[in-house]
Write an enzyme that holds these catalytic residues in place. Structure first.
Site, mmCIF file in Angstrom:
data_model
loop_
_atom_site.group_PDB
_atom_site.id
_atom_site.type_symbol
_atom_site.label_atom_id
_atom_site.label_comp_id
_atom_site.label_asym_id
_atom_site.label_seq_id
_atom_site.Cartn_x
_atom_site.Cartn_y
_atom_site.Cartn_z
ATOM 1 N N GLU B 40 1.240 -0.701 0.111
ATOM 2 C CA GLU B 40 -0.028 -0.031 -0.016
ATOM 3 C C GLU B 40 0.804 1.040 -0.308
ATOM 4 O O GLU B 40 1.875 1.394 1.120
ATOM 5 C CB GLU B 40 -1.014 0.257 1.419
ATOM 6 C CG GLU B 40 -1.945 1.133 1.399
ATOM 7 C CD GLU B 40 -2.683 1.046 2.154
ATOM 8 O OE1 GLU B 40 -2.730 1.122 3.446
ATOM 9 O OE2 GLU B 40 -4.102 1.950 2.193
ATOM 10 N N LYS B 112 -9.733 2.426 -2.217
ATOM 11 C CA LYS B 112 -10.121 1.628 -0.798
ATOM 12 C C LYS B 112 -12.039 2.012 -0.552
ATOM 13 O O LYS B 112 -12.028 3.578 -0.503
ATOM 14 C CB LYS B 112 -9.195 2.806 -0.446
ATOM 15 C CG LYS B 112 -9.003 1.197 0.686
ATOM 16 C CD LYS B 112 -7.825 2.288 1.964
ATOM 17 C CE LYS B 112 -7.322 1.473 3.099
ATOM 18 N NZ LYS B 112 -6.388 1.504 3.504
ATOM 19 N N CYS B 149 -5.815 -2.974 2.110
ATOM 20 C CA CYS B 149 -5.960 -2.771 3.589
ATOM 21 C C CYS B 149 -6.859 -3.229 4.476
ATOM 22 O O CYS B 149 -7.271 -3.547 4.858
ATOM 23 C CB CYS B 149 -4.518 -1.535 4.218
ATOM 24 S SG CYS B 149 -4.014 -1.772 5.377
#
Lengths: 291, 291
Positions: B40, B112, B149
């Protein structure tokens, strides 16, 4: 909360099992348990190992069984999570957990929602899928998220229990190996079973109790040889950390669970805050064919 | 599928990181990788460690970064999963994965969806939550379920990707410890992180690749001391079995993944068949207040 776990192998018949479980629950209560969790379909052999209409006779005693476990809960002064074969009407049966309060009253019931069906586990033949939804059960010890066995592979079930305020997840279970599988495959299966349940604890910041049966049960119909139920009942905390894991033998014990840890864990891992419910509609579909 | 994993610690600046990653991806391609996954926000320090408007400058090069990684994918002939700081408009930024095809074209992008915010991880300050939903990305190697994540704690994200036909789950990640936490707490955190992702693999019968950053990054604002990114990138199979787990150092490797195993695993564990979508409505709520 002090949870008594009873992991047993089947022997004899319902009477012998009820006599044994009465003894076990009594001992756990003496040892300090205030909640006791029994394994799936603890009163009988795992009859779903084959399809036989005669096995429906096993549900005839459903009302008597409720009375038996009600008395047991009352006599021992524990909240008791049972797992029974429910006859609801002729031709309509459920795999049902009745939860008894310390005074012997019925705190609530849960009908298994996800029903498996694969060789040796012919549950779709025996059980109508539950129609009560995922509703936690309020007891004097807290709000219990009771689910049953195959449910443990579906995070949806655990999540809904958590969203409805369950303070602990509880799974009576009957799962095992086929002897003909390789050791590597057996290891993967057991490890997956523990992993996915620990993940429900982590996802939801809740402790979890999973109580499995143990011992070898032969398939008298000879479709398969039999199932070696793998025991390994366990209790984990709100971060998925294993607090207690049982062996692959008959075993009972009392495990201390701190329900207050959920508050602490959900503050450092505030997953519930960040769920994107505005984008979860597709969870209500079986599949998105042109996804 | 041969997946190249690049786990690195940040040093220097964007130029030094891009030079390093170019070298790493080139080597992995030589070693046989056809897919490469980066960690990331691999081009910078983990700037979300504190809130500082100057850090938005880091997104100014977004278009140049796309060009850089497009060329890298093309030159190395790999499908490349990058993780970039996207400037969409003044005051509107995303944490975005761009996936490049072997010819350098853009196969797709994922913004995300679940954005964390806790001390040292102030992502809600920097990133607007994604508005593209959970859409797998089609590539010449298969349909990739790319998530980022914090998404890894939400089974909802993985499930929707699976329901849309993703053949593998992929998580570029930046997660670590605070040095002041106890060893027991650190162990629980790392173990939870691995467990919940393995559970996504198990739930959905899909392999999974999670690539984390590594190394210590200091918080120059001194709100906290810093974050020790814990590495431990890993690849697991469709039963959640660990195929490869990296160390807590800079490390790259190629891991062989058999996508065909999903077919086999979903036959013995047909979870998708048994989902009770008729009772999942509550998943669309943040909480059920009178549940």
């Amino acid at each position: 909360m002090k949870v008594g776990v009873v992991q047993e192998s089947f022997f004899g018949n319902k009477e012998s099992m009820q006599t044994l479980l009465k003894k076990r629950v009594g001992q756990l209560a003496k040892d300090g348990a205030n909640l006791v969790v029994l394994q799936e379909l603890h009163d009988s052999n795992y009859f779903c190992i084959s399809e036989d209409v005669k096995n429906f006779d096993l549900a005839d005693g459903f009302k008597d069984d409720i009375e038996f476990y009600s008395k047991l809960a009352k006599n021992c002064g524990v909240v008791l999570v049972s797992s029974l074969f429910e006859k609801r009407a002729a031709g309509l049966y459920h795999n049902t957990s009745i939860v008894f309060e310390k005074d012997g009253s019925i705190a609530g019931k849960y009908r298994k929602m996800h029903i498996p069906d694969d060789p040796g586990f012919y549950e779709k033949f025996y059980f109508c899928e539950g129609d009560l939804g995922f509703e936690p059960i309020d007891t004097s010890l807290g709000r219990l998220g009771v689910l049953i066995c195959w449910d443990q592979w579906f995070f949806e079930a655990a999540r809904i229990m958590a969203l409805k305020g369950a303070e602990i997840l509880i799974y009576p279970t009957a799962i095992g190996w086929f002897d003909e599988d390789s050791d590597e495959e057996k290891k993967r299966q057991l490890d997956s079973w523990i992993t996915i349940q620990r993940a429900h604890a982590i996802s939801n910041g809740l402790p979890l109790v999973s109580v499995n049966r143990v011992g070898y049960e032969r398939d008298k119909s000879r479709c398969i040889d039999g199932i070696r139920f793998w025991g390994n009942s366990f209790v984990c905390g709100a971060q998925g950390e294993i607090i207690k894991r049982l062996s692959q033998k008959s075993e009972s014990c009392v495990v201390d669970i701190d329900l207050k840890r959920s508050e602490e864990i959900r503050r450092i891992w505030p997953f519930l805050r960040d769920r994107r419910v505005d984008y979860y509609d597709d969870l209500l579909k079986k599949y998105i064919d042109n996804g």
